[in-house]
Design a protein around this motif. Structure first.
Motif, PDB file in Angstrom:
ATOM      1  N   MET A  50       0.830  -1.216   0.000  1.00 44.60           N
ATOM      2  CA  MET A  50       0.000   0.000   0.000  1.00 44.60           C
ATOM      3  C   MET A  50       0.861   1.262   0.000  1.00 44.60           C
ATOM      4  O   MET A  50       0.540   2.255  -0.663  1.00 44.60           O
ATOM      5  CB  MET A  50      -0.920  -0.005   1.235  1.00 44.60           C
ATOM      6  CG  MET A  50      -1.968  -1.098   1.251  1.00 44.60           C
ATOM      7  SD  MET A  50      -3.194  -0.930  -0.074  1.00 44.60           S
ATOM      8  CE  MET A  50      -2.582  -2.145  -1.246  1.00 44.60           C
ATOM      9  N   ILE A  51       1.970   1.222   0.747  1.00 42.20           N
ATOM     10  CA  ILE A  51       2.885   2.370   0.800  1.00 42.20           C
ATOM     11  C   ILE A  51       3.517   2.595  -0.570  1.00 42.20           C
ATOM     12  O   ILE A  51       3.626   3.735  -1.038  1.00 42.20           O
ATOM     13  CB  ILE A  51       3.958   2.149   1.880  1.00 42.20           C
ATOM     14  CG1 ILE A  51       3.324   2.254   3.272  1.00 42.20           C
ATOM     15  CG2 ILE A  51       5.098   3.149   1.733  1.00 42.20           C
ATOM     16  CD1 ILE A  51       4.240   1.825   4.400  1.00 42.20           C
ATOM     17  N   GLU A  52       3.912   1.513  -1.209  1.00 44.07           N
ATOM     18  CA  GLU A  52       4.515   1.604  -2.538  1.00 44.07           C
ATOM     19  C   GLU A  52       3.534   2.195  -3.543  1.00 44.07           C
ATOM     20  O   GLU A  52       3.902   2.984  -4.418  1.00 44.07           O
ATOM     21  CB  GLU A  52       4.955   0.208  -2.995  1.00 44.07           C
ATOM     22  CG  GLU A  52       5.604   0.171  -4.362  1.00 44.07           C
ATOM     23  CD  GLU A  52       6.965   0.849  -4.392  1.00 44.07           C
ATOM     24  OE1 GLU A  52       7.354   1.325  -5.475  1.00 44.07           O
ATOM     25  OE2 GLU A  52       7.640   0.904  -3.334  1.00 44.07           O
ATOM     26  N   LYS A  53       2.263   1.840  -3.383  1.00 44.88           N
ATOM     27  CA  LYS A  53       1.241   2.256  -4.348  1.00 44.88           C
ATOM     28  C   LYS A  53       0.713   3.657  -4.072  1.00 44.88           C
ATOM     29  O   LYS A  53       0.473   4.437  -5.005  1.00 44.88           O
ATOM     30  CB  LYS A  53       0.084   1.243  -4.306  1.00 44.88           C
ATOM     31  CG  LYS A  53      -0.900   1.365  -5.449  1.00 44.88           C
ATOM     32  CD  LYS A  53      -1.888   0.205  -5.424  1.00 44.88           C
ATOM     33  CE  LYS A  53      -2.866   0.288  -6.585  1.00 44.88           C
ATOM     34  NZ  LYS A  53      -3.834  -0.834  -6.550  1.00 44.88           N
ATOM     35  N   TYR A  54       0.522   4.006  -2.789  1.00 43.36           N
ATOM     36  CA  TYR A  54      -0.159   5.261  -2.465  1.00 43.36           C
ATOM     37  C   TYR A  54       0.661   6.238  -1.619  1.00 43.36           C
ATOM     38  O   TYR A  54       0.241   7.374  -1.429  1.00 43.36           O
ATOM     39  CB  TYR A  54      -1.468   4.961  -1.716  1.00 43.36           C
ATOM     40  CG  TYR A  54      -2.444   4.147  -2.511  1.00 43.36           C
ATOM     41  CD1 TYR A  54      -3.076   4.677  -3.623  1.00 43.36           C
ATOM     42  CD2 TYR A  54      -2.726   2.829  -2.161  1.00 43.36           C
ATOM     43  CE1 TYR A  54      -3.981   3.926  -4.366  1.00 43.36           C
ATOM     44  CE2 TYR A  54      -3.623   2.066  -2.889  1.00 43.36           C
ATOM     45  CZ  TYR A  54      -4.249   2.615  -3.985  1.00 43.36           C
ATOM     46  OH  TYR A  54      -5.138   1.879  -4.719  1.00 43.36           O
ATOM     47  N   SER A  55       1.757   5.818  -1.040  1.00 44.52           N
ATOM     48  CA  SER A  55       2.643   6.606  -0.168  1.00 44.52           C
ATOM     49  C   SER A  55       2.374   6.268   1.299  1.00 44.52           C
ATOM     50  O   SER A  55       1.244   5.891   1.674  1.00 44.52           O
ATOM     51  CB  SER A  55       2.494   8.118  -0.370  1.00 44.52           C
ATOM     52  OG  SER A  55       1.385   8.638   0.342  1.00 44.52           O
ATOM     53  N   SER A  56       3.409   6.437   2.105  1.00 45.79           N
ATOM     54  CA  SER A  56       3.287   6.129   3.536  1.00 45.79           C
ATOM     55  C   SER A  56       2.336   7.100   4.224  1.00 45.79           C
ATOM     56  O   SER A  56       1.616   6.733   5.161  1.00 45.79           O
ATOM     57  CB  SER A  56       4.663   6.178   4.204  1.00 45.79           C
ATOM     58  OG  SER A  56       5.260   7.436   4.000  1.00 45.79           O
ATOM     59  N   ASP A  57       2.305   8.353   3.778  1.00 43.94           N
ATOM     60  CA  ASP A  57       1.400   9.329   4.392  1.00 43.94           C
ATOM     61  C   ASP A  57      -0.064   8.963   4.171  1.00 43.94           C
ATOM     62  O   ASP A  57      -0.894   9.114   5.066  1.00 43.94           O
ATOM     63  CB  ASP A  57       1.670  10.728   3.834  1.00 43.94           C
ATOM     64  CG  ASP A  57       2.803  11.432   4.557  1.00 43.94           C
ATOM     65  OD1 ASP A  57       3.108  11.032   5.694  1.00 43.94           O
ATOM     66  OD2 ASP A  57       3.382  12.381   4.004  1.00 43.94           O
ATOM     67  N   ASN A  79     -10.298   3.989   0.349  1.00 44.42           N
ATOM     68  CA  ASN A  79     -10.089   5.087   1.302  1.00 44.42           C
ATOM     69  C   ASN A  79      -8.651   5.596   1.259  1.00 44.42           C
ATOM     70  O   ASN A  79      -8.410   6.806   1.389  1.00 44.42           O
ATOM     71  CB  ASN A  79     -10.430   4.616   2.719  1.00 44.42           C
ATOM     72  CG  ASN A  79     -11.903   4.319   2.889  1.00 44.42           C
ATOM     73  OD1 ASN A  79     -12.734   4.979   2.281  1.00 44.42           O
ATOM     74  ND2 ASN A  79     -12.230   3.332   3.692  1.00 44.42           N
ATOM     75  N   ILE A  80      -7.704   4.695   1.087  1.00 47.81           N
ATOM     76  CA  ILE A  80      -6.294   5.108   0.994  1.00 47.81           C
ATOM     77  C   ILE A  80      -6.067   5.879  -0.308  1.00 47.81           C
ATOM     78  O   ILE A  80      -5.332   6.871  -0.333  1.00 47.81           O
ATOM     79  CB  ILE A  80      -5.355   3.888   1.078  1.00 47.81           C
ATOM     80  CG1 ILE A  80      -5.566   3.161   2.421  1.00 47.81           C
ATOM     81  CG2 ILE A  80      -3.899   4.302   0.932  1.00 47.81           C
ATOM     82  CD1 ILE A  80      -4.713   1.926   2.601  1.00 47.81           C
ATOM     83  N   GLU A  81      -6.723   5.435  -1.356  1.00 45.34           N
ATOM     84  CA  GLU A  81      -6.609   6.154  -2.636  1.00 45.34           C
ATOM     85  C   GLU A  81      -7.163   7.576  -2.514  1.00 45.34           C
ATOM     86  O   GLU A  81      -6.589   8.530  -3.046  1.00 45.34           O
ATOM     87  CB  GLU A  81      -7.352   5.391  -3.727  1.00 45.34           C
ATOM     88  CG  GLU A  81      -7.158   5.982  -5.107  1.00 45.34           C
ATOM     89  CD  GLU A  81      -7.802   5.158  -6.196  1.00 45.34           C
ATOM     90  OE1 GLU A  81      -7.590   5.476  -7.381  1.00 45.34           O
ATOM     91  OE2 GLU A  81      -8.528   4.178  -5.865  1.00 45.34           O
ATOM     92  N   GLU A  82      -8.281   7.726  -1.801  1.00 42.61           N
ATOM     93  CA  GLU A  82      -8.848   9.063  -1.571  1.00 42.61           C
ATOM     94  C   GLU A  82      -7.870   9.948  -0.805  1.00 42.61           C
ATOM     95  O   GLU A  82      -7.756  11.154  -1.071  1.00 42.61           O
ATOM     96  CB  GLU A  82     -10.162   8.946  -0.797  1.00 42.61           C
ATOM     97  CG  GLU A  82     -11.331   8.448  -1.620  1.00 42.61           C
ATOM     98  CD  GLU A  82     -12.587   8.267  -0.796  1.00 42.61           C
ATOM     99  OE1 GLU A  82     -12.613   8.753   0.364  1.00 42.61           O
ATOM    100  OE2 GLU A  82     -13.538   7.657  -1.295  1.00 42.61           O
ATOM    101  N   ASN A  83      -7.168   9.363   0.155  1.00 43.73           N
ATOM    102  CA  ASN A  83      -6.171  10.134   0.905  1.00 43.73           C
ATOM    103  C   ASN A  83      -5.049  10.624  -0.006  1.00 43.73           C
ATOM    104  O   ASN A  83      -4.564  11.750   0.139  1.00 43.73           O
ATOM    105  CB  ASN A  83      -5.577   9.282   2.031  1.00 43.73           C
ATOM    106  CG  ASN A  83      -6.581   8.994   3.126  1.00 43.73           C
ATOM    107  OD1 ASN A  83      -7.594   9.667   3.245  1.00 43.73           O
ATOM    108  ND2 ASN A  83      -6.317   7.977   3.919  1.00 43.73           N
ATOM    109  N   LYS A  84      -4.636   9.773  -0.939  1.00 42.36           N
ATOM    110  CA  LYS A  84      -3.597  10.173  -1.884  1.00 42.36           C
ATOM    111  C   LYS A  84      -4.069  11.363  -2.729  1.00 42.36           C
ATOM    112  O   LYS A  84      -3.313  12.307  -2.985  1.00 42.36           O
ATOM    113  CB  LYS A  84      -3.234   8.996  -2.793  1.00 42.36           C
ATOM    114  CG  LYS A  84      -2.131   9.328  -3.787  1.00 42.36           C
ATOM    115  CD  LYS A  84      -1.860   8.182  -4.727  1.00 42.36           C
ATOM    116  CE  LYS A  84      -0.804   8.571  -5.764  1.00 42.36           C
ATOM    117  NZ  LYS A  84      -0.539   7.495  -6.730  1.00 42.36           N
ATOM    118  N   ILE A  85      -5.328  11.323  -3.150  1.00 38.11           N
ATOM    119  CA  ILE A  85      -5.894  12.421  -3.947  1.00 38.11           C
ATOM    120  C   ILE A  85      -5.916  13.714  -3.124  1.00 38.11           C
ATOM    121  O   ILE A  85      -5.576  14.792  -3.620  1.00 38.11           O
ATOM    122  CB  ILE A  85      -7.311  12.051  -4.434  1.00 38.11           C
ATOM    123  CG1 ILE A  85      -7.233  10.893  -5.438  1.00 38.11           C
ATOM    124  CG2 ILE A  85      -8.003  13.256  -5.063  1.00 38.11           C
ATOM    125  CD1 ILE A  85      -8.572  10.263  -5.767  1.00 38.11           C
TER     126      ILE A  85
END
Length: 395
Positions: A50-57, A79-85
């Motif tokens: 998940m970190i590799e795909k979306y970032s640790s933040d 939800n993690i994808e939304e955070n990346k956006i």
């Protein structure tokens, strides 16, 4: 719980002291079906993927905000994808500030305490929009401080996301572009606000906020900076006034969408506020509303207009809105919409007719219920007549 007990027992055994004074026990992270992660079920997720795909933040933010005390959380990659956006949106907002203040080397950055002191001394001459965003920032900072001290991270996030996305990005940045340096302190206001936004987000997304903090040339590193504490005052009256303006903008946007007004076309706008709120709609606010909703001509009136073909709406604060969309409508889409409404209304009248023509219903139902159904039919017939007249005009 058991890991915490193990650590406590070991510490007491070897030191006779407690290793912690406060312990935050979070819930379990489970799969979408609410099952515990298990290698035998193959339902587990590798956080490194998940970190590799979306970032640790993005991952850290999801774990922080969704895992409320005493509740388990179901994992959802969306939800993690939304955070990346969102993190990308924060990056772009900060880049906007950098571009406007530093790219041309025109703004001299002082310490944030000096900027705060300057804003305090000159608060009375700040513009309406500047006072509003500073008041919202003050409330946000106080609120987040309170909830963070009580370990209520999800509540902190709700306020932070609303302020950053809605108040700052969607409204204030647009107003910054449009209104310009009327007060003489527009650069101080926006750099002060972004400074506190980055500080408030830092516990949730430390890597990106540290990077952005450095790009804006703030003193020291963000991890060593004091947490957000806004000395400026909260102005409830300014916030109430701004809510009324936002209501008007939202309602006009709804009118544009509902009436198939093409995005690239301008409208003409009449506003009739009640006397108690009329003073809000000064030259600055009218200019702002006109630009946001794409109104070619906006006027504030004190009595209803004579024209019949204006689209009408009213806000909670009793600001009546009259929109002339004659030159901006997508006629084909509007005809389709009217035809659909006419069909729906005819079907509704047919249902009422079947009920009113039923002797058993008319004879046995209470008289007031029968009258109510007859009134519904009359209202529907009147609505049908107006829809057909409107459709005829467009053809």
């Amino acid at each position: 719980f058991f890991w915490v007990i193990r650590m406590l027992l070991f510490w007491y055994e070897f030191t006779w002291e407690t290793p912690f004074k406060k312990i935050y026990l979070h819930g379990l992270i489970k799969d979408k079906l609410g099952r515990k992660f298990s290698k035998s079920l193959w339902n587990w997720v590798d956080p490194l993927d998940m970190i590799e795909k979306y970032s640790s933040d993005a991952v850290r933010l999801w774990v922080s905000i969704w895992n409320t005390p005493w509740n388990d959380v179901k994992f959802d990659e969306a939800n993690i994808e939304e955070n990346k956006i969102f993190i990308n949106k924060l990056w772009n907002a900060t880049r906007f500030v950098y571009t406007n203040l530093f790219e041309k080397w025109e703004y001299k950055l002082d310490k944030i305490e000096v900027i705060e002191e300057r804003l305090l001394k000159n608060y009375d001459i700040l513009s309406f929009s500047e006072k509003w965003i500073l008041s919202k920032l003050k409330n946000l900072s106080d609120f987040v401080n309170k909830w963070m001290e009580e370990y209520n991270f999800s509540e902190s996030w709700i306020e932070l996301i609303n302020f950053t996305k809605n108040d700052f990005c969607d409204y204030y940045i647009e107003e910054f572009k449009l209104l310009g340096n009327k007060s003489g302190f527009w650069n101080d206001v926006i750099i002060y606000v972004i400074n506190h936004i980055l500080k408030l987000w830092h516990p949730f997304i430390p890597f990106v906020t540290e990077e952005l903090y450095g790009k804006l040339w703030f003193e020291w590193m963000l991890i060593n900076a004091n947490f957000s504490k806004v000395a400026l005052k909260a102005d409830k009256e300014i916030e109430k006034q701004k809510e009324i303006v936002i209501e008007v903008i939202t309602e006009i946007r709804r009118i544009r969408a509902d009436n198939n007004i093409m995005p690239n076309k301008s409208i003409n706008l009449l506003l009739k506020p009640k006397k108690s709120v009329a003073e809000i709609f000064d030259e600055e606010v009218i200019f702002l509303v006109s630009w946001i909703v794409k109104s070619e001509d906006t006027k504030v009136i004190d009595k209803k207009p004579d024209e019949e073909n204006l689209v009408y709406a009213i806000t909670k604060a009793w600001v009546e809105i009259f929109v002339d969309n004659s030159n901006a409508m997508d006629v084909e889409k509007e005809i389709e919409r009217l035809k659909a409404q006419i069909d729906d209304t005819k079907e509704y009248i047919a249902i009422l007719d079947r009920k009113l023509l039923n002797d058993s219903f008319v004879r046995n139902a209470p008289a007031n219920l029968v009258r109510a159904e007859m009134e519904k039919k009359e209202q529907a017939a009147e609505k049908l007549k107006k829809l057909e007249e409107k459709l005829e005009k467009l053809r």
